[in-house]
Design a protein around this motif. Structure first.
Motif, short mmCIF file in Angstrom:
data_model
loop_
_atom_site.label_atom_id
_atom_site.label_comp_id
_atom_site.label_asym_id
_atom_site.label_seq_id
_atom_site.Cartn_x
_atom_site.Cartn_y
_atom_site.Cartn_z
N VAL A 115 40.69 26.41 47.04
CA VAL A 115 40.23 26.24 45.66
C VAL A 115 40.82 27.34 44.78
N PHE A 116 40.78 28.57 45.25
CA PHE A 116 41.41 29.67 44.52
C PHE A 116 42.91 29.46 44.41
N ALA A 117 43.53 29.05 45.50
CA ALA A 117 44.99 28.91 45.52
C ALA A 117 45.47 27.89 44.50
N VAL A 118 44.81 26.74 44.43
CA VAL A 118 45.24 25.67 43.52
C VAL A 118 44.77 25.94 42.09
N ASN A 119 43.50 26.25 41.95
CA ASN A 119 42.92 26.30 40.61
C ASN A 119 43.23 27.58 39.84
N ASP A 164 35.24 40.92 42.73
CA ASP A 164 35.13 41.75 43.93
C ASP A 164 35.21 40.92 45.21
N ASP A 165 34.90 39.64 45.11
CA ASP A 165 35.00 38.75 46.28
C ASP A 165 35.62 37.43 45.87
N ILE A 166 36.73 37.52 45.16
CA ILE A 166 37.40 36.33 44.65
C ILE A 166 37.92 35.44 45.78
N LEU A 189 36.49 29.64 35.24
CA LEU A 189 36.34 30.87 34.44
C LEU A 189 37.63 31.69 34.52
N HIS A 190 38.21 31.79 35.72
CA HIS A 190 39.46 32.52 35.87
C HIS A 190 40.56 31.92 34.99
N ASP A 191 40.62 30.59 34.94
CA ASP A 191 41.64 29.94 34.11
C ASP A 191 41.46 30.29 32.63
N ALA A 226 45.92 41.58 38.03
CA ALA A 226 46.33 42.50 39.09
C ALA A 226 46.08 41.91 40.47
N ILE A 227 44.94 41.23 40.64
CA ILE A 227 44.63 40.59 41.92
C ILE A 227 45.65 39.49 42.22
#
Length: 256
Positions: free
Chosen positions: A100-104, A137-139, A157-159, A244-245
């Protein structure tokens, strides 16, 4: 007329957006995850200038998509539409990342960093982003118990944070985010209550319209109207931490 690239546009809202833009006379390049989807998309929208193929789940896949797009020449706008939904189980990609993190999140960052800078960038968020913390902190979900809905909401939210970070850093680009509503796509499910006829309009409008309401940057929209996003989206410190992450995970730095 404008030239627009849309990620995740072989089906759903991405394809609807491409169809709308093409009907208005704009040049559209669409994107599919694999060759089978690309064939289906080309049949659905034969007027598309090209179909770019690549799986945004991996860093290599996103890098390949960016290279293919750049080989086609410069675009006026890029719409970051590709995403997986809120009912996903926990799965780790070949890069060792939650998919989910990788794609979105990460693919939107990578394509932003690697595609030759357009005049406009449009990022699809979700109404679900209003009620979560960015959890930087735990993305990568190494300590928390997995929740597909939370992972999806956080990624949206990240987007939004990414859209605003770009607006802050790249003064020559109009960069905005929007929520299309909870609509009955394959991702949203058949019981979704929002209006499907409106779900694709705002992203197309932000990509190409020159009226003053659309010619803005660092804003958040719902059905052509500005609205307030999650307050964390405005936080420049959090934005820079997210960048940065993503840079550390991918090895790709967002150009200054």
């Amino acid at each position: 007329m404008s030239r627009v690239f849309i990620t995740g546009s072989s089906t759903g809202l991405g394809l609807m957006t491409a169809e709308l833009l093409a009907s208005q006379g704009h040049k559209v390049v669409i994107h599919a995850r694999n060759a089978n989807r690309a064939e289906d998309a080309a049949r659905s929208l034969p007027e598309a200038e090209a179909v770019v193929i690549g799986d945004l789940e991996t860093i290599a896949g996103s890098t390949s998509v960016a290279a293919q797009v750049n080989a086609l020449g410069r675009f006026d706008a890029v719409i970051h539409n590709a995403a997986v939904g809120y009912r996903e189980g926990h799965r780790v990609t070949s890069d060792g990342l939650p998919h989910v993190f990788a794609v979105n999140t990460l693919s939107a960052y990578l394509l932003t960093a690697l595609i030759e800078r357009p005049k406009r960038l449009v990022y699809l968020s979700s109404g679900m982003h209003h009620h979560v913390d960015a959890n930087l902190d735990d993305i990568l979900w190494k300590t928390r118990r997995w929740s597909g809905s939370s992972a999806y909401a956080e990624s949206k939210l990240h987007d939004t944070m990414l859209a605003f970070a770009v607006a802050r850093r790249w003064k020559d680009v109009l960069s905005n985010a929007l929520e299309p509503g909870w609509v009955p796509t394959r991702m949203g499910g058949p019981g979704a209550p929002d209006d499907m006829d409106k779900a694709h309009v705002t992203q197309a409008w932000l990509a190409v319209n020159d009226n003053s309401d659309a010619h803005v940057t660092g804003k958040y929209f719902y059905h052509l109207k500005q609205m307030k996003p999650n307050r964390q989206a405005y936080d420049a410190v959090l934005q820079d931490r997210l960048l940065a992450i993503c840079a550390e995970v991918s090895g790709v730095t967002l150009p200054a």
